[in-house]
Design a protein around this motif. Structure first.
Motif, PDB file in Angstrom:
ATOM      1  N   ILE A 144     -31.224-111.435  -1.834  1.00 39.10           N
ATOM      2  CA  ILE A 144     -30.445-112.060  -0.769  1.00 39.10           C
ATOM      3  C   ILE A 144     -29.607-111.062   0.025  1.00 39.10           C
ATOM      4  O   ILE A 144     -29.189-111.366   1.145  1.00 39.10           O
ATOM      5  CB  ILE A 144     -29.519-113.163  -1.323  1.00 39.10           C
ATOM      6  CG1 ILE A 144     -28.482-112.552  -2.280  1.00 39.10           C
ATOM      7  CG2 ILE A 144     -30.309-114.264  -1.998  1.00 39.10           C
ATOM      8  CD1 ILE A 144     -27.349-113.504  -2.606  1.00 39.10           C
ATOM      9  N   ALA A 145     -29.344-109.880  -0.552  1.00 43.41           N
ATOM     10  CA  ALA A 145     -28.491-108.908   0.146  1.00 43.41           C
ATOM     11  C   ALA A 145     -28.693-107.525  -0.451  1.00 43.41           C
ATOM     12  O   ALA A 145     -29.288-107.366  -1.525  1.00 43.41           O
ATOM     13  CB  ALA A 145     -27.017-109.318   0.045  1.00 43.41           C
ATOM     14  N   ARG A 146     -28.202-106.510   0.269  1.00 46.04           N
ATOM     15  CA  ARG A 146     -28.176-105.139  -0.234  1.00 46.04           C
ATOM     16  C   ARG A 146     -26.783-104.564  -0.017  1.00 46.04           C
ATOM     17  O   ARG A 146     -26.059-104.986   0.890  1.00 46.04           O
ATOM     18  CB  ARG A 146     -29.231-104.271   0.470  1.00 46.04           C
ATOM     19  CG  ARG A 146     -30.674-104.679   0.195  1.00 46.04           C
ATOM     20  CD  ARG A 146     -31.658-103.667   0.769  1.00 46.04           C
ATOM     21  NE  ARG A 146     -33.043-104.009   0.454  1.00 46.04           N
ATOM     22  CZ  ARG A 146     -33.837-104.703   1.273  1.00 46.04           C
ATOM     23  NH1 ARG A 146     -33.369-105.106   2.455  1.00 46.04           N
ATOM     24  NH2 ARG A 146     -35.071-104.987   0.917  1.00 46.04           N
ATOM     25  N   GLY A 147     -26.417-103.591  -0.836  1.00 47.54           N
ATOM     26  CA  GLY A 147     -25.085-103.010  -0.687  1.00 47.54           C
ATOM     27  C   GLY A 147     -24.938-101.756  -1.509  1.00 47.54           C
ATOM     28  O   GLY A 147     -25.832-101.358  -2.258  1.00 47.54           O
ATOM     29  N   GLU A 148     -23.779-101.127  -1.367  1.00 46.95           N
ATOM     30  CA  GLU A 148     -23.499 -99.887  -2.088  1.00 46.95           C
ATOM     31  C   GLU A 148     -22.631-100.168  -3.305  1.00 46.95           C
ATOM     32  O   GLU A 148     -21.799-101.074  -3.302  1.00 46.95           O
ATOM     33  CB  GLU A 148     -22.792 -98.887  -1.166  1.00 46.95           C
ATOM     34  CG  GLU A 148     -21.459 -99.366  -0.612  1.00 46.95           C
ATOM     35  CD  GLU A 148     -20.773 -98.316   0.237  1.00 46.95           C
ATOM     36  OE1 GLU A 148     -20.720 -97.152  -0.212  1.00 46.95           O
ATOM     37  OE2 GLU A 148     -20.305 -98.654   1.324  1.00 46.95           O
ATOM     38  N   VAL A 149     -22.861 -99.399  -4.355  1.00 48.01           N
ATOM     39  CA  VAL A 149     -22.095 -99.548  -5.591  1.00 48.01           C
ATOM     40  C   VAL A 149     -20.715 -98.936  -5.401  1.00 48.01           C
ATOM     41  O   VAL A 149     -20.587 -97.800  -4.924  1.00 48.01           O
ATOM     42  CB  VAL A 149     -22.819 -98.881  -6.770  1.00 48.01           C
ATOM     43  CG1 VAL A 149     -22.003 -99.028  -8.047  1.00 48.01           C
ATOM     44  CG2 VAL A 149     -24.205 -99.476  -6.955  1.00 48.01           C
ATOM     45  N   VAL A 150     -19.667 -99.686  -5.734  1.00 46.08           N
ATOM     46  CA  VAL A 150     -18.291 -99.207  -5.629  1.00 46.08           C
ATOM     47  C   VAL A 150     -17.585 -99.470  -6.954  1.00 46.08           C
ATOM     48  O   VAL A 150     -18.102-100.161  -7.838  1.00 46.08           O
ATOM     49  CB  VAL A 150     -17.542 -99.911  -4.478  1.00 46.08           C
ATOM     50  CG1 VAL A 150     -18.195 -99.593  -3.136  1.00 46.08           C
ATOM     51  CG2 VAL A 150     -17.495-101.412  -4.698  1.00 46.08           C
ATOM     52  N   VAL A 151     -16.401 -98.892  -7.099  1.00 48.81           N
ATOM     53  CA  VAL A 151     -15.570 -99.121  -8.277  1.00 48.81           C
ATOM     54  C   VAL A 151     -14.262 -99.744  -7.815  1.00 48.81           C
ATOM     55  O   VAL A 151     -13.568 -99.195  -6.955  1.00 48.81           O
ATOM     56  CB  VAL A 151     -15.293 -97.813  -9.042  1.00 48.81           C
ATOM     57  CG1 VAL A 151     -14.362 -98.075 -10.222  1.00 48.81           C
ATOM     58  CG2 VAL A 151     -16.596 -97.198  -9.525  1.00 48.81           C
ATOM     59  N   VAL A 152     -13.940-100.915  -8.371  1.00 53.05           N
ATOM     60  CA  VAL A 152     -12.716-101.623  -8.026  1.00 53.05           C
ATOM     61  C   VAL A 152     -11.905-101.827  -9.301  1.00 53.05           C
ATOM     62  O   VAL A 152     -12.334-102.560 -10.198  1.00 53.05           O
ATOM     63  CB  VAL A 152     -13.026-102.988  -7.374  1.00 53.05           C
ATOM     64  CG1 VAL A 152     -11.729-103.692  -6.991  1.00 53.05           C
ATOM     65  CG2 VAL A 152     -13.923-102.819  -6.160  1.00 53.05           C
ATOM     66  N   ASP A 153     -10.759-101.155  -9.394  1.00 53.37           N
ATOM     67  CA  ASP A 153      -9.918-101.260 -10.594  1.00 53.37           C
ATOM     68  C   ASP A 153     -10.719-100.988 -11.859  1.00 53.37           C
ATOM     69  O   ASP A 153     -10.677-101.749 -12.839  1.00 53.37           O
ATOM     70  CB  ASP A 153      -9.258-102.645 -10.678  1.00 53.37           C
ATOM     71  CG  ASP A 153      -8.279-102.886  -9.537  1.00 53.37           C
ATOM     72  OD1 ASP A 153      -7.714-101.905  -9.036  1.00 53.37           O
ATOM     73  OD2 ASP A 153      -8.104-104.059  -9.152  1.00 53.37           O
ATOM     74  N   GLU A 154     -11.486 -99.895 -11.845  1.00 54.52           N
ATOM     75  CA  GLU A 154     -12.287 -99.440 -12.978  1.00 54.52           C
ATOM     76  C   GLU A 154     -13.405-100.414 -13.350  1.00 54.52           C
ATOM     77  O   GLU A 154     -13.928-100.375 -14.464  1.00 54.52           O
ATOM     78  CB  GLU A 154     -11.396 -99.180 -14.202  1.00 54.52           C
ATOM     79  CG  GLU A 154     -10.336 -98.106 -13.949  1.00 54.52           C
ATOM     80  CD  GLU A 154      -9.522 -97.798 -15.192  1.00 54.52           C
ATOM     81  OE1 GLU A 154      -9.739 -98.470 -16.217  1.00 54.52           O
ATOM     82  OE2 GLU A 154      -8.681 -96.893 -15.134  1.00 54.52           O
ATOM     83  N   VAL A 155     -13.776-101.275 -12.424  1.00 54.59           N
ATOM     84  CA  VAL A 155     -14.879-102.204 -12.639  1.00 54.59           C
ATOM     85  C   VAL A 155     -15.886-102.003 -11.513  1.00 54.59           C
ATOM     86  O   VAL A 155     -15.518-101.893 -10.341  1.00 54.59           O
ATOM     87  CB  VAL A 155     -14.388-103.675 -12.646  1.00 54.59           C
ATOM     88  CG1 VAL A 155     -15.571-104.627 -12.771  1.00 54.59           C
ATOM     89  CG2 VAL A 155     -13.411-103.899 -13.791  1.00 54.59           C
ATOM     90  N   TYR A 156     -17.166-101.935 -11.864  1.00 49.43           N
ATOM     91  CA  TYR A 156     -18.201-101.780 -10.845  1.00 49.43           C
ATOM     92  C   TYR A 156     -18.252-103.003  -9.938  1.00 49.43           C
ATOM     93  O   TYR A 156     -18.051-104.134 -10.366  1.00 49.43           O
ATOM     94  CB  TYR A 156     -19.574-101.587 -11.498  1.00 49.43           C
ATOM     95  CG  TYR A 156     -19.799-100.201 -12.051  1.00 49.43           C
ATOM     96  CD1 TYR A 156     -19.799 -99.087 -11.213  1.00 49.43           C
ATOM     97  CD2 TYR A 156     -20.026-100.005 -13.420  1.00 49.43           C
ATOM     98  CE1 TYR A 156     -20.012 -97.826 -11.720  1.00 49.43           C
ATOM     99  CE2 TYR A 156     -20.227 -98.748 -13.935  1.00 49.43           C
ATOM    100  CZ  TYR A 156     -20.215 -97.650 -13.081  1.00 49.43           C
ATOM    101  OH  TYR A 156     -20.424 -96.400 -13.572  1.00 49.43           O
ATOM    102  N   GLY A 157     -18.553-102.760  -8.676  1.00 46.41           N
ATOM    103  CA  GLY A 157     -18.738-103.829  -7.710  1.00 46.41           C
ATOM    104  C   GLY A 157     -19.780-103.418  -6.688  1.00 46.41           C
ATOM    105  O   GLY A 157     -20.295-102.296  -6.699  1.00 46.41           O
ATOM    106  N   ILE A 158     -20.127-104.335  -5.804  1.00 47.33           N
ATOM    107  CA  ILE A 158     -21.086-104.083  -4.738  1.00 47.33           C
ATOM    108  C   ILE A 158     -20.440-104.435  -3.403  1.00 47.33           C
ATOM    109  O   ILE A 158     -19.954-105.555  -3.220  1.00 47.33           O
ATOM    110  CB  ILE A 158     -22.368-104.926  -4.912  1.00 47.33           C
ATOM    111  CG1 ILE A 158     -23.085-104.572  -6.221  1.00 47.33           C
ATOM    112  CG2 ILE A 158     -23.311-104.743  -3.727  1.00 47.33           C
ATOM    113  CD1 ILE A 158     -23.705-103.195  -6.216  1.00 47.33           C
TER     114      ILE A 158
END
Length: 238
Positions: free
Chosen positions: A211-225
């Motif tokens: 459904i979507a594409r995105g880049e891997v990020v880190v938010v408060d030491e937790v992975y996110g997209i």
């Protein structure tokens, strides 16, 4: 023939077509040595005392997806030494079948007695050179919605009943394909090469659908997209 009979036959034809497509998708991912052929069968043909793996698709329509494949899975699960359960081995096949039925959320797999699981369902025998080695069944819960007219937008109101249903989103960095023998030989430290270049966007999936594409990020030491692209149906082919 009156219009009611005609519409009933048309609905039955759509139901059989969906069930057949779901059976074909499941058969392609049942971990058998050879490709399995799909043949229409009756619920009475399925051994009542066999163990069935069942998963319920919550959507429009909702449906129970059933696989009875203990015989074909015996060697695979035994070779895995208990590390691979029947539920795990058949989950990809059930997910593929669910995508053919329609949009929705596939609940966790469970086991039931085969006789009760396939009663009243559309049943297909999965055969290897004419010998039945597994069974697939589909039972739709409630009436199926009419097929949408091509070119006519679907009204969002028909989806209101699903607004509060939780959907599991997964982020996928890449895929690879291995034969069962290599999967069973995996050990800590094994490096698997994926089909995605370093730095390429990750895929965001719902029930196996892109459904979507995105880049891997880190938010408060937790992975996110961080979503960078919403994928249309035409662009969702992998």
């Amino acid at each position: 023939m009156n219009s009611l009979s005609t519409s009933t036959l048309a609905a039955a034809g759509r139901s059989t077509g969906v069930a057949s497509a779901a059976a074909q998708a499941a058969a392609a991912l049942v971990p058998a040595i050879a490709a399995l052929a799909v043949v229409p069968a009756r619920d009475a043909d399925v051994p009542a005392d066999a163990v069935a793996v069942v998963a319920t698709l919550v959507g429009a329509p909702s449906a129970d997806l059933v696989l009875v494949a203990s015989d074909v899975l015996g060697d695979v699960t035994a070779a895995a030494g208990g590390a691979l359960t029947t539920l795990d081995a058949l989950r990809p096949a059930l997910e593929a079948a669910g995508q053919e039925v329609g949009a929705g959320v596939l609940e966790a797999s469970r086991t039931e007695a085969a006789g009760a699981a396939v009663a009243g369902a559309e049943v297909f025998a999965l055969q290897d050179e004419g010998a039945t080695v597994a069974w697939f069944a589909l039972r739709v819960r409630g009436p199926q919605p009419p097929a949408p007219l091509r070119g006519v937008p679907t009204q969002r109101g028909s989806m209101r009943m699903l607004y509060d249903v939780d959907m599991v989103l997964t982020a996928e960095l890449g895929r690879t394909t291995l034969p069962v023998r290599q999967v069973l030989d995996l050990t800590p430290g094994t490096v698997l090469e994926l089909d995605r270049a370093a730095g390429a966007p990750a895929d965001v999936m719902v029930n196996g659908k892109l459904i979507a594409r995105g880049e891997v990020v880190v938010v408060d030491e937790v992975y996110g997209i961080r979503v960078s692209e919403i994928v249309n149906d035409e662009d969702a082919t992998r």
